[in-house]
Design a protein around this motif. Structure first.
Motif, PDB file in Angstrom:
ATOM      1  N   PHE A   5       0.870  -1.178   0.000  1.00 52.76           N
ATOM      2  CA  PHE A   5       0.000   0.000   0.000  1.00 52.76           C
ATOM      3  C   PHE A   5       0.903   1.222   0.000  1.00 52.76           C
ATOM      4  N   ILE A   6       0.723   2.110  -0.980  1.00 55.47           N
ATOM      5  CA  ILE A   6       1.567   3.297  -1.117  1.00 55.47           C
ATOM      6  C   ILE A   6       0.696   4.537  -1.103  1.00 55.47           C
ATOM      7  N   THR A   7       1.018   5.489  -0.222  1.00 56.00           N
ATOM      8  CA  THR A   7       0.344   6.786  -0.282  1.00 56.00           C
ATOM      9  C   THR A   7       1.175   7.697  -1.172  1.00 56.00           C
ATOM     10  N   GLY A   8       0.493   8.543  -1.923  1.00 52.27           N
ATOM     11  CA  GLY A   8       1.193   9.483  -2.798  1.00 52.27           C
ATOM     12  C   GLY A   8       1.604   8.892  -4.130  1.00 52.27           C
ATOM     13  N   ILE A  27       1.491  -6.695  -5.943  1.00 54.29           N
ATOM     14  CA  ILE A  27       0.198  -6.047  -5.999  1.00 54.29           C
ATOM     15  C   ILE A  27       0.343  -4.717  -5.273  1.00 54.29           C
ATOM     16  N   VAL A  28      -0.098  -3.643  -5.905  1.00 52.03           N
ATOM     17  CA  VAL A  28       0.065  -2.305  -5.343  1.00 52.03           C
ATOM     18  C   VAL A  28      -1.293  -1.607  -5.284  1.00 52.03           C
ATOM     19  N   HIS A  29      -1.597  -1.085  -4.104  1.00 53.69           N
ATOM     20  CA  HIS A  29      -2.786  -0.249  -3.932  1.00 53.69           C
ATOM     21  C   HIS A  29      -2.276   1.148  -3.620  1.00 53.69           C
ATOM     22  N   ALA A  71     -10.644   2.158   4.851  1.00 44.51           N
ATOM     23  CA  ALA A  71     -11.289   1.308   3.844  1.00 44.51           C
ATOM     24  C   ALA A  71     -10.297   0.876   2.765  1.00 44.51           C
ATOM     25  N   ALA A  72      -9.461   1.802   2.314  1.00 41.90           N
ATOM     26  CA  ALA A  72      -8.482   1.468   1.270  1.00 41.90           C
ATOM     27  C   ALA A  72      -7.451   0.471   1.781  1.00 41.90           C
ATOM     28  N   ILE A  73      -6.957   0.710   2.989  1.00 42.01           N
ATOM     29  CA  ILE A  73      -5.946  -0.202   3.546  1.00 42.01           C
ATOM     30  C   ILE A  73      -6.578  -1.553   3.876  1.00 42.01           C
ATOM     31  N   ALA A 115      -1.581   0.589   9.912  1.00 41.98           N
ATOM     32  CA  ALA A 115      -0.434  -0.334   9.851  1.00 41.98           C
ATOM     33  C   ALA A 115      -0.402  -1.208  11.099  1.00 41.98           C
ATOM     34  N   LYS A 116      -0.666  -0.609  12.240  1.00 39.02           N
ATOM     35  CA  LYS A 116      -0.688  -1.368  13.495  1.00 39.02           C
ATOM     36  C   LYS A 116      -1.826  -2.388  13.482  1.00 39.02           C
TER      37      LYS A 116
END
Length: 131
Positions: A5-8, A27-29, A71-73, A115-116
């Motif tokens: 999972f990548i922000t930005g 796989i990348v979200h 929701a995205a994570i 993340a936690k």
């Protein structure tokens, strides 16, 4: 298969990282707020290019929107989170300090809590000197 999972992901570094990881079969979200701090059409084109690759999913949401970030994570169930998104630009902080509090502090907190909750193997946070 590793889920990242990548922000930005519509930014320069996030786009190139996502592209590289997709080419390596991950796989990348990606999540990006598409703010108008710089050219939104450039950001949209980057996401469109990433969406052409198998394994990429994009969410357009602001980091401070806890429900959207969660929701995205949750949908991604990531092994790894790379948090690159932030409100950048020191001069702009004088005009709109709330944007920095919301994105850089509240948003980072939202990512860390997710993340936690998911007990990710690795969390990398590298946003901006404006933090």
């Amino acid at each position: 298969m590793t889920r990242v999972f990548i922000t930005g992901t519509a930014g320069f570094i996030g786009y190139h990282l996502a592209n590289l990881l997709l080419d390596e079969g991950m796989i990348v979200h990606g999540l990006d707020g598409m703010t108008d701090y710089y050219d939104v059409s450039l950001k949209q084109r980057r996401h469109q290019m990433l969406l052409q690759k198998p394994g990429f999913v994009a969410t357009e949401a602001m980091l401070e929107d806890q429900a959207a970030v969660d929701a995205a994570i949750d949908a991604c169930a990531p092994d790894i989170i790379v948090h690159l998104a932030a409100q950048a630009g020191v001069r702009y902080s004088l005009e709109n300090p709330r944007a920095y509090i919301d994105a850089n502090i509240v948003g980072t907190f939202n990512v860390m809590e997710a993340a936690k909750r998911h007990a990710v193997r690795h969390l990398l946070m590298a946003s901006t000197s404006s933090v």
